[in-house]
Design a protein around this motif. Structure first.
Motif, PDB file in Angstrom:
ATOM      1  N   ARG A  99      14.965  41.952 -49.770  1.00 37.38           N
ATOM      2  CA  ARG A  99      14.309  43.049 -49.064  1.00 37.38           C
ATOM      3  C   ARG A  99      15.265  44.218 -48.877  1.00 37.38           C
ATOM      4  NH1 ARG A  99       9.247  41.435 -47.150  1.00 37.38           N
ATOM      5  NH2 ARG A  99       9.051  39.194 -46.785  1.00 37.38           N
ATOM      6  N   LEU A 100      14.706  45.415 -48.686  1.00 35.63           N
ATOM      7  CA  LEU A 100      15.529  46.557 -48.355  1.00 35.63           C
ATOM      8  C   LEU A 100      16.058  46.400 -46.934  1.00 35.63           C
ATOM      9  CD1 LEU A 100      13.565  49.602 -49.843  1.00 35.63           C
ATOM     10  CD2 LEU A 100      15.137  47.996 -50.961  1.00 35.63           C
ATOM     11  N   ALA A 101      17.330  46.706 -46.761  1.00 37.10           N
ATOM     12  CA  ALA A 101      17.938  46.643 -45.437  1.00 37.10           C
ATOM     13  C   ALA A 101      18.798  47.883 -45.234  1.00 37.10           C
ATOM     14  CB  ALA A 101      18.783  45.383 -45.292  1.00 37.10           C
ATOM     15  N   VAL A 102      18.772  48.384 -44.024  1.00 37.10           N
ATOM     16  CA  VAL A 102      19.659  49.473 -43.649  1.00 37.10           C
ATOM     17  C   VAL A 102      20.923  48.837 -43.081  1.00 37.10           C
ATOM     18  CG1 VAL A 102      19.928  51.618 -42.357  1.00 37.10           C
ATOM     19  CG2 VAL A 102      17.637  50.863 -43.063  1.00 37.10           C
ATOM     20  N   VAL A 103      22.075  49.233 -43.640  1.00 43.55           N
ATOM     21  CA  VAL A 103      23.333  48.595 -43.267  1.00 43.55           C
ATOM     22  C   VAL A 103      24.420  49.638 -43.056  1.00 43.55           C
ATOM     23  CG1 VAL A 103      22.731  46.557 -44.635  1.00 43.55           C
ATOM     24  CG2 VAL A 103      24.191  48.331 -45.634  1.00 43.55           C
ATOM     25  N   CYS A 104      25.545  49.163 -42.570  1.00 47.07           N
ATOM     26  CA  CYS A 104      26.654  50.034 -42.208  1.00 47.07           C
ATOM     27  C   CYS A 104      27.911  49.156 -42.320  1.00 47.07           C
ATOM     28  CB  CYS A 104      26.422  50.492 -40.769  1.00 47.07           C
ATOM     29  SG  CYS A 104      27.363  51.895 -40.261  1.00 47.07           S
ATOM     30  N   ALA A 105      28.931  49.615 -43.027  1.00 49.51           N
ATOM     31  CA  ALA A 105      30.099  48.738 -43.243  1.00 49.51           C
ATOM     32  C   ALA A 105      30.771  48.409 -41.915  1.00 49.51           C
ATOM     33  CB  ALA A 105      31.084  49.402 -44.201  1.00 49.51           C
ATOM     34  N   GLN A 106      30.797  47.130 -41.569  1.00 55.00           N
ATOM     35  CA  GLN A 106      31.488  46.629 -40.367  1.00 55.00           C
ATOM     36  C   GLN A 106      31.011  47.281 -39.082  1.00 55.00           C
ATOM     37  OE1 GLN A 106      35.749  45.858 -40.760  1.00 55.00           O
ATOM     38  NE2 GLN A 106      35.547  46.126 -42.949  1.00 55.00           N
ATOM     39  N   ARG A 107      29.814  47.834 -39.088  1.00 51.04           N
ATOM     40  CA  ARG A 107      29.221  48.366 -37.870  1.00 51.04           C
ATOM     41  C   ARG A 107      27.757  47.934 -37.836  1.00 51.04           C
ATOM     42  NH1 ARG A 107      33.596  49.254 -36.967  1.00 51.04           N
ATOM     43  NH2 ARG A 107      34.667  51.044 -36.055  1.00 51.04           N
ATOM     44  N   SER A 108      27.123  48.063 -36.687  1.00 47.72           N
ATOM     45  CA  SER A 108      25.722  47.718 -36.545  1.00 47.72           C
ATOM     46  C   SER A 108      24.845  48.908 -36.900  1.00 47.72           C
ATOM     47  CB  SER A 108      25.434  47.292 -35.105  1.00 47.72           C
ATOM     48  OG  SER A 108      24.036  47.285 -34.890  1.00 47.72           O
ATOM     49  N   ALA A 109      24.127  48.781 -37.990  1.00 45.25           N
ATOM     50  CA  ALA A 109      23.175  49.839 -38.348  1.00 45.25           C
ATOM     51  C   ALA A 109      22.050  49.913 -37.311  1.00 45.25           C
ATOM     52  CB  ALA A 109      22.600  49.575 -39.736  1.00 45.25           C
ATOM     53  N   ALA A 110      21.703  48.770 -36.719  1.00 45.99           N
ATOM     54  CA  ALA A 110      20.633  48.772 -35.710  1.00 45.99           C
ATOM     55  C   ALA A 110      21.020  49.611 -34.496  1.00 45.99           C
ATOM     56  CB  ALA A 110      20.324  47.341 -35.275  1.00 45.99           C
ATOM     57  N   THR A 111      22.303  49.634 -34.167  1.00 42.18           N
ATOM     58  CA  THR A 111      22.769  50.451 -33.051  1.00 42.18           C
ATOM     59  C   THR A 111      22.711  51.937 -33.436  1.00 42.18           C
ATOM     60  OG1 THR A 111      24.184  48.678 -32.273  1.00 42.18           O
ATOM     61  CG2 THR A 111      24.718  50.888 -31.501  1.00 42.18           C
ATOM     62  N   VAL A 112      23.129  52.241 -34.651  1.00 44.27           N
ATOM     63  CA  VAL A 112      23.080  53.636 -35.104  1.00 44.27           C
ATOM     64  C   VAL A 112      21.628  54.135 -35.089  1.00 44.27           C
ATOM     65  CG1 VAL A 112      23.548  55.204 -37.021  1.00 44.27           C
ATOM     66  CG2 VAL A 112      25.149  53.350 -36.509  1.00 44.27           C
ATOM     67  N   LEU A 113      20.719  53.322 -35.611  1.00 38.28           N
ATOM     68  CA  LEU A 113      19.316  53.745 -35.692  1.00 38.28           C
ATOM     69  C   LEU A 113      18.559  53.520 -34.375  1.00 38.28           C
ATOM     70  CD1 LEU A 113      19.994  53.810 -38.732  1.00 38.28           C
ATOM     71  CD2 LEU A 113      17.756  52.785 -39.164  1.00 38.28           C
ATOM     72  N   ALA A 114      19.099  52.691 -33.517  1.00 33.66           N
ATOM     73  CA  ALA A 114      18.432  52.343 -32.263  1.00 33.66           C
ATOM     74  C   ALA A 114      17.029  51.803 -32.515  1.00 33.66           C
ATOM     75  CB  ALA A 114      18.404  53.527 -31.291  1.00 33.66           C
ATOM     76  N   VAL A 115      16.954  50.855 -33.454  1.00 28.31           N
ATOM     77  CA  VAL A 115      15.656  50.237 -33.756  1.00 28.31           C
ATOM     78  C   VAL A 115      15.707  48.748 -33.475  1.00 28.31           C
ATOM     79  CG1 VAL A 115      14.940  51.893 -35.506  1.00 28.31           C
ATOM     80  CG2 VAL A 115      16.277  49.864 -36.171  1.00 28.31           C
TER      81      VAL A 115
END
Lengths: 289, 289, 289
Positions: C257-273
């Motif tokens: 599946r497509l996933a939004v990611v961030c190297a060694q960080r939480s993408a969920a925190t960046v996107l606040a989703v």
């Protein structure tokens, strides 16, 4: 340990440590892969709650566990570099002492301290990429677990990839430790669930600095200091009461290292330290107030 | 349960409960010791998240689990007194009912309630100290696990240490429970993950006080009170909606005790109670407003 | 997989997922019941930390795990309706592919997505009530585990209860997914421990919308937007430094599946989703600023 399948009964276990946490099914899926590819292998979960990407914490946990492991294969995954050019490796370690014969994981320093504790790296291979897989985000499932299962089943290390010179493996910096006037200055390696503060100094480091059970101590961390006693066990410390502040102690812990402890309280909270910070332990008569 | 090694297939499992938590490798190292000393033994983790040093919570969890355990050995470690003069013990319990035959752990009350639930203590020994070990901070690894492994392998209890009279074992205070006008007053024994509030009163205690499914109830805790219904299952309670406050119920829970519950909500949050506090459950017609 | 007891060596494992958490002994008691009723069965814990009552999260975790499971029985319990008239079911799925042959749990949608991933439901029964039990609050222990153990031992599905037409099983709503101008709009299915944000869109959904590795992207969630790159692996993203903000990426994750990611960080925190919210992924050249 099944009859008529898998390895004979002496293949031992697969010892499994990650930073996957337990909220998700990640560690569980790897366990399922191991059950499928190494049927009959006992899987011993060491921990999956290494802080995300904290390779050093994982390496130290594996090193602490190593002397207590029986035969088998160590599978360790703390892997901030998944999907980069970092190597995936399998290491053979000194056998003949009843411990694990192989360690599998990323080549980022996670495994080498434990390998040293298990007799040293005798051979290493870079695991061959998995053919046909389009993604590279879950090497624990797709690369490391299959390799660990293959080694547990008795496959040859040399068949899993190209040789790597042991000296070329990535190593972490050594924990910081120094003799100082009247004692030692040592890095905090670990704060356990109970708040015990494990230092890089071993019992022997302590003895060399004149630190022995029975003596009065001064502890320094940051700009603060505390008095403490070098004790043999938690039971030598006064239990906390409503009227008294908790008593700090230093003892030789279950891994043979000096640890700052407090009976039924968190010494880490009292000292306000965390792994990577420095603590000085000094004989009381040498501490300049 | 391997063929040609360890115990025959009827040796059962090792049931393992601690307050070690899961952040560290402590429980994992003990599992590794069990895999080494009792190869083939299935290790069933009951829980490792008993609150640190909460002997009472551990004892109650073991007691709740006891009737559901098959053959084998219980290994329980919640041990604030590690490194003091508290005894390490192994207990033999009434066999012949298909449950565990032995319990191993500290002599601080952790094991005795479960032993009673398993037929009562028939014999006990104080585990002999481990020779040559300089430290005394990780008895789970160094004392209790080796003893549990030995019993699982079929060694005799008498060989593990000096006999202890069952009556000399440390026991915890009984949970507080009293009949009151129109109902019962009972200690909160446990708040589970879902917020269900287990009371010390059994279904029988409830019946003796006239509390039966179908009746209206009043609950009292601290200075507050609530209305509730005695129901048979969660499904008898109204599910929460945006417009309605959650409905409180009392039911006979899966351990045969009265519990205050709330459909898909935490009753513990509604009542603001925690283990050790008292709750009164009274028939509605007897509750004086 | 013992010799001379239980099933032959090819019975596989029991794969176990719940929302019981690990603070209590609930999952442990079920493991003990499985050890008693299916001696020799390897129990593979998938996870027990599904959020309480979150049937959808449990169903998605089972679906993600399904392709990686070997032979055996899936035991899943996320059951807000315990003690209501909801059915308890056992499902037979398409065999011949080496995966589990049965799934056991509540009929609330928890199992069906995984069953579909395992070849589809070929047969189903409503588990017969347990005779003589007065309570109905712990069906994992009293109903589901005994059924899973019976199927693992080789008992016939038809013997466990009355048949249910597969079309009558409760199904969850499909995840929301739509093609939009220049990309896709997709529901967040899962945020893992590392903060990776899995979307309902598959790699194929992405390709159909012109989203391919190498391209620049715009992400929209709520009233905010971000730029991102479609990458192949975490290693293609810039590692965070003190001076730079973390770079967002979209990749095809380990479940396809497509996933939004961030190297060694939480993408969920960046996107606040969080799961259930919608994210739009659009080719950069089509994004109207």
């Amino acid at each position: 340990v099944g009859a008529g399948q898998g390895r004979p009964g002496d293949a031992g276990a697969i010892f499994f440590l990650t930073d996957y946490g337990q909220l998700d099914e990640l560690a569980g899926v790897v366990r399922a892969v191991l059950a499928r590819l190494a049927p009959g292998a006992p899987v011993v979960d060491l921990t999956h709650d290494i802080a995300p990407f904290d390779v050093r914490a994982g390496a130290l946990a594996l090193e602490r566990a190593a002397p207590h492991l029986g035969p088998g294969v160590v599978l360790g995954v703390v892997d901030p570099g998944v999907g980069t050019s970092r190597r995936a490796v399998a290491l053979a370690v000194g056998a003949g002492r009843g411990g694990p014969a192989f360690l599998v994981g990323p080549d980022n320093g996670l495994l080498v301290r434990a390998a040293d504790a298990l007799g040293g790296v005798r051979g290493a291979v870079a695991l061959s990429p998995v053919p046909g897989e389009g993604h590279a985000t879950f090497d624990g499932r797709d690369v490391f677990a299959p390799a660990a299962a293959a080694l547990w089943r008795g496959e040859e290390l040399a068949g899993l990839g190209a040789p790597v010179a042991p000296g070329d493996l990535v190593r972490l910096e050594e924990p910081r430790l120094a003799a100082i006037d009247g004692g030692v200055e040592a890095e905090v390696l670990w704060v356990d669930r109970f708040g015990n503060v494990q230092l890089a100094a071993t019992a022997e480091d302590g003895r060399a600095a004149g630190l022995e059970p029975g003596g009065g101590l001064a502890l320094f961390a940051g700009s603060a200091s505390w008095t403490a006693r070098f004790v043999r066990a938690f039971g030598d410390l006064a239990s906390p009461t409503a009227a008294s502040r908790p008593e700090l102690g230093v003892l030789v812990d279950a891994n043979g290292r000096l640890a700052v402890v407090c009976a039924q309280r968190s010494a880490a909270t009292v000292l306000a330290v965390q792994p990577g910070e420095m603590v000085q332990v000094v004989r009381a008569e040498r501490a300049t107030p």
